[in-house]
Each structure stands twice: as C-alpha cells, then as structure tokens.
Scaffold this motif. Sequence first.
Motif, PDB file in Angstrom:
ATOM      1  N   PHE A 340       0.805  -1.228   0.000  1.00 30.46           N
ATOM      2  CA  PHE A 340       0.000   0.000   0.000  1.00 30.46           C
ATOM      3  C   PHE A 340       0.840   1.281   0.000  1.00 30.46           C
ATOM      4  CE2 PHE A 340      -2.653  -3.179   2.332  1.00 30.46           C
ATOM      5  CZ  PHE A 340      -3.684  -3.276   1.407  1.00 30.46           C
ATOM      6  N   GLY A 341       2.146   1.155  -0.016  1.00 31.04           N
ATOM      7  CA  GLY A 341       2.987   2.354  -0.043  1.00 31.04           C
ATOM      8  C   GLY A 341       2.991   3.149   1.249  1.00 31.04           C
ATOM      9  N   THR A 342       2.690   2.508   2.353  1.00 33.42           N
ATOM     10  CA  THR A 342       2.692   3.185   3.650  1.00 33.42           C
ATOM     11  C   THR A 342       2.958   2.138   4.726  1.00 33.42           C
ATOM     12  OG1 THR A 342       1.213   4.180   5.313  1.00 33.42           O
ATOM     13  CG2 THR A 342       0.152   3.017   3.558  1.00 33.42           C
ATOM     14  N   SER A 343       3.251   2.615   5.933  1.00 33.71           N
ATOM     15  CA  SER A 343       3.337   1.697   7.067  1.00 33.71           C
ATOM     16  C   SER A 343       1.923   1.240   7.416  1.00 33.71           C
ATOM     17  CB  SER A 343       3.951   2.431   8.261  1.00 33.71           C
ATOM     18  OG  SER A 343       3.789   1.673   9.437  1.00 33.71           O
ATOM     19  N   GLY A 344       1.794   0.052   7.969  1.00 34.03           N
ATOM     20  CA  GLY A 344       0.488  -0.411   8.450  1.00 34.03           C
ATOM     21  C   GLY A 344       0.317  -0.152   9.928  1.00 34.03           C
ATOM     22  N   CYS A 345       1.308   0.503  10.527  1.00 34.48           N
ATOM     23  CA  CYS A 345       1.251   0.801  11.962  1.00 34.48           C
ATOM     24  C   CYS A 345       1.330   2.306  12.154  1.00 34.48           C
ATOM     25  CB  CYS A 345       2.416   0.130  12.687  1.00 34.48           C
ATOM     26  SG  CYS A 345       2.558   0.636  14.417  1.00 34.48           S
ATOM     27  N   VAL A 346       0.447   2.842  13.007  1.00 37.16           N
ATOM     28  CA  VAL A 346       0.452   4.289  13.269  1.00 37.16           C
ATOM     29  C   VAL A 346       0.941   4.611  14.681  1.00 37.16           C
ATOM     30  CG1 VAL A 346      -1.353   4.747  11.567  1.00 37.16           C
ATOM     31  CG2 VAL A 346      -2.006   4.285  13.954  1.00 37.16           C
ATOM     32  N   GLY A 347       1.367   3.578  15.421  1.00 35.82           N
ATOM     33  CA  GLY A 347       1.935   3.840  16.749  1.00 35.82           C
ATOM     34  C   GLY A 347       0.923   4.170  17.827  1.00 35.82           C
ATOM     35  N   CYS A 348      -0.304   3.653  17.702  1.00 33.16           N
ATOM     36  CA  CYS A 348      -1.336   3.971  18.698  1.00 33.16           C
ATOM     37  C   CYS A 348      -1.150   3.194  19.993  1.00 33.16           C
ATOM     38  CB  CYS A 348      -2.728   3.700  18.136  1.00 33.16           C
ATOM     39  SG  CYS A 348      -3.143   1.940  18.003  1.00 33.16           S
ATOM     40  N   GLY A 349      -0.401   2.084  19.940  1.00 33.09           N
ATOM     41  CA  GLY A 349      -0.113   1.322  21.153  1.00 33.09           C
ATOM     42  C   GLY A 349      -1.191   0.334  21.591  1.00 33.09           C
TER      43      GLY A 349
END
Lengths: 374, 257
Positions: A340-349
């Motif tokens: 998808f051209g992006t990380s699949g993790c946004v760091g929400c925890g």
Amino acid sequence: MATDHVSVTIEKQGLQSLIDILAKRGYRVVGPTLRDQAIVYDDIARVDELPAGWTDEQDGGTYRLQRRDDGALFGYTVGPHSWKRFLHPPIQQLWKAARSADAATVEATPAEPERFALFGVRACELHAIAIQDKVFLHGPYVDSHYKARRDNAFIVAVNCGKAGGTCFCVSMNTGPRVSNGYDLALTELVEGGKHRFVVEAGSDKGRDVLAGLPKQPASSGDLDAAKKVTEKTAASMGRSMKADDVRELLARNLEHKRWDEVAERCLSCANCTMVCPTCFCVSVEEASDLAGVESSRSRRWDSCFTMDYSYVHGGSVRSTTRARYRQWMTHKLSTWWDQFGTSGCVGCGRCITWCPVGIDITEEVAAIRSSEPQ
Amino acid sequence: MAAKKPRLAVWKFASCDGCQLSLLDCEDELLAVAGAVDIAYFPEATRGEISGKYDVSLVEGSVTTAHDAERILDVRARSRVVITIGACATAGGIQALKNFADVKEFTAAVYAHPEYIHTLATSTAISAHIKVDFELRGCPINKMQLVEVVSAFVAGRKPVTPAHSVCIECKLKNNVCVMVAHAKPCLGPVTHAGCGALCPSYDRGCYGCFGPMETPNTVSLSRQMAHLGMSRADLKRVYSTFNVNAEEFRKERERHG
Ligand code: SF4
Ligand code: SF4
Ligand code: SF4
C-alpha cells in the motif's frame, strides 16, 4: 489547510453547541465515554457524557482508569476501541438470496446511509483512517459499504494533551498534532482556572459548522499554548521505535530466533488485530435457513492469527504461532509498504495494551535490531 | 418431498440432558427444524422406538459404563452421520474428573451398596470409541450453533462454528477486556469460540466451557494468570472443569500439581 483561516476558541458550552449542531444536521455523534472501567467510543448527546477529569494508565497487557486533578475532557489517550468499528463494522451483510419453486433471486445488501460524526479523533487515528481509505477506496475495487460511511462522516479531531504509556506516534510520524484529514480540530487548554478549546477548521464542512458556534478569535497566546500542548505530549511518549529502516530490518530477518521466542508467549488470540485501527481483514460466511429457502453472505472481522485465515485445501499455510505472529508484524511494518505504499502501523499502542500477555511490537523490533551488528 | 426428509435421532449417554434440552429450547426454530428433518428418535421429547438407520445422530454425553461402550457402537452402525454435542460428548465432561481419582473410593463413599455400581474407571469422549463426523462444543452447547449445525447438514454445507479464541467474539461484541482492564483471569484466549463471549460480557473471566481453541497456548496464559494473583491450586482448578479431559487442558492441569 489549517493555516488559511482564523483559529478561534470556544468554551465548554461551545462543545455542547457543536454536538447539538452535528446532531441537528443528522449526524450520529459518537465519542469517548466511560463504560466498564474504560474509555470507549459510543453515542454521546451531552458534553457531560465525556470522561471529564479521567485519565488512563497503560502498559503492556494493562489498562487502568485514574482521576485527574483537573476537569479535562480529553485528558487520556486511545482506549480499546477504534473508529473502524463505525467505518468498517465487525459484521456486514453483503447479499441475500431467496429460492422459490422456479427461480432464485440474489439481492445485494444496500450500503447504509448512516452518517457518523466521529468526535475526538486523535492524530494517530486520522492516519489509521487514511490507511483504511487506501485499502477500501483507492485500490482497483471500491468497497461500497465503507465508502458510504466514510463519505458521510464528519470528523472532529483532538490534539493529544497527554501521551499514553504505550503510545509511539512520534516514532511513526503520525502525531501527536493532527495535520490533515479532519473537519474540525480541537486543542484543549486547561490552565489558570480557565478551560477552553482552540478550534481549527480543516474543510469547508468544518468551516460551515464552525460558523454556527459561539466563539472568540484565538489570540497568539492561545495558539502558542495550543502548540505547547502537543510539544509536551511529543516529549513524553511511553514507547518508541526506530522506524526509518524497519521495513528492511524485518525483511532480512525472517528466520530470526526471536520469532520462536515470541511464539512461546503469543496466545494467537487475535486481540492485537481486533484492536488495531488499520487491520481490515475479514472472513466471509454463509448462512442458510432450515427450509433451504433463504441464504445470506456476511463478512466479519477475522485475523491472521486464526488457522482458518490461511486455510487452503488440505491445511493452514501458517500453522504455527511463529508463522502467524511473524506474518502480522512483518505485514504491519514491512510488507504493508510493498502493498500500500505506507506503514500499516500508526503507533497507537493498542496492540501492546490489549494483548493479554503484553507482547510489545516496539520491544520485538528492538530485540531483532539489537542482534544485528550496529 | 416429505418422505425424503432426513431421519434424525438424539441419543443420550452420561450427561445432564442440558444439551438435548437446547434443542427443545429453540422455541422459535423448533418448527423449522421439525419441518426440515424427521425427528425419528428423541426420548427426551417424544415416545419412539429405535428402528432402522438414521441419516444423522446427535449424541449427548460421555461413555462411563461398559454398557454404554457397547451401545455407542450400535449408534454408529445405525447412523450415516454422527454429530456429538456438548463437552461430555466431545471431551468426557465434568464427570471425567474421576479419571484422576479412585473410583472405588467414590462409589464406597456415595452408595450404600457399591457392589451394584458398574462403572468404568474413566469418562471418555465419544470420539475415543467411534468415528465422529462433527463435534459441537460447549457446556452447554449454544442453541443457535445447534440450529446452524442442523441447517448446514440439511443444506450439505460446512457449519460455521469457528475454532478460534473466545477473544475474537469478545472483541466483535465491543466488550472491554476483563483481563487487561480489570485484572481478572480469563480463559478466553485459550478457549474455543461459540458462546459469544458470554461471561466477559457480564464482567467475568471465561470459564473455558467450550474447551481448548485450535492452537491454545495454556502455558503462556497460566503465566499471566499467576502474575494476576492465581496460586498453583487456582490454576489447577481453572482447567479442571467441563473440559478437564480435553488433551490441552488436561496437560495444563497436570503442570500445576
Ligand atoms: S500478540 Fe498478544 S494479542 Fe496478539 S495474538 Fe499474540 S497474545 Fe494475542
Ligand atoms: S500495530 Fe499496534 S501500535 Fe500499530 S497501529 Fe496497530 S494497534 Fe496501533
Ligand atoms: S475478556 Fe477474556 S475473552 Fe475477552 S478479550 Fe479479554 S481475555 Fe479475551
């Protein structure tokens, strides 16, 4: 966007007017509220349904509510739920079919026109919604159910005034200050006995709603104070992850012994994927009635941690927990980029907090990293 | 059409009858069930003689006597499809606690004339005696899952009864995790789905009524439950219920003394 207009401040009653205006415009307003000793997202009609004076303490496998000594309405971080519950609901019927003596009819389930106002969306969550947009809207097939809900949604974002024990948005470059993707953005200011919100509009829809609110122009002091709120938050992240080269790091460590080690702890319970705001996987299930006249097909949230998820004729491709945990983590941080051209993790925890045994994605990355010559 | 309805039988072995009663409890669906299958033998509900072959047999209960060990062979011989229902039939039930004790001592303590009691030393799952075509878990079973199994049988499709954790059902239901948020031990992560996360929905930890899930990691979960304050004896006890004789729960129980 956020710079081409004047910011304003509103009081607590102004927030009530905001909820009222959204409700009057036909939105179902959902936002943070207390239930079962947690802050969850649910229907709200009044400002006093927000968790005033509450905060949360989070760590691997633990979540506890605590009192704050001020009346802050947004003085906590993200809870067990994410907004995907509203935009990509757990169960969605796709079609139903009926059989009569001489014919069979199949009818697609129409996309629901439900209009959500998501009230209190954090920066990491805006990024998560943008990631799901890529999956559901920007590929070769557009998901009509997601699209209907997404097009209709109104987003009230909140800049975080506190970092949670498992937050790492700074590492993932997704927060704590919102940058785009919202209709209105709030920053809560509680100081010197005053309780106000700086409000910025990020869209025409947002500007239109803002016009109807009782407000004051924001002073440069207010804007400074708002900036300081997120600066302070950014400096107190509970977790961190060196993310710039994690895609390559994991790709070259697919046979690392750490996968065996984490598999000893992992329950393959799938909680991490259920709570993750970007995980979108579903399985498709058929239901038929006893008379053999009606049947329907629905999709429901599924997970790469179940055996059925990778089942092909003869067995599951990922039969070990090692393979399933590795699939999950490498997808989030590495192969999502390829796809998808992006990380699949946004760091929400969330996956750290809500893992019953506290498995920590940041710690797993660090363990693999530390085994390589620096 | 009516003549072609599959013949269904419901058999009882060592059990409390609760699972069979789930079928009678399907008030809204019972007429549809009766319309779709010919309930040819169901002593709990109707008079009827055992006769001929059955297309599908629902078997409740475990094998605890030599007589039942014989009788189950007859059920198999008479049935095209055998579906076991409930923890007694799929794992041996709560009565399998006797597998870990001295049965002679029990009978002497309970009965005035223990010499009349003819019981095996163990309570075992039906699948330990005959080939079983499908197992429906639960103590008791979930009646909607039973309707699903019968519907799937009638339609000739696979029933939708996922073998993943209870946690997935818990999250689909929007619950707040009692283990993470309330520090309550919960067997949900190692337990087979099917109940709809009933106990966590009422603010209690899961008791494991549906037995081990597809890939249970009981060792890791026990470590966490010990961390939440459970003693060795507590841990032994949580695995010593309706599914105590299911392999993964039995082994975990044994690890705690
Ligand atoms: S990482 Fe944690 S939440 Fe995810 S499947 Fe494993 S034990 Fe469950
Ligand atoms: S992988 Fe974990 S930290 Fe990253 S977005 Fe998903 S739940 Fe949040
Ligand atoms: S309450 Fe129990 S079943 Fe529900 S998610 Fe938590 S551990 Fe799993």
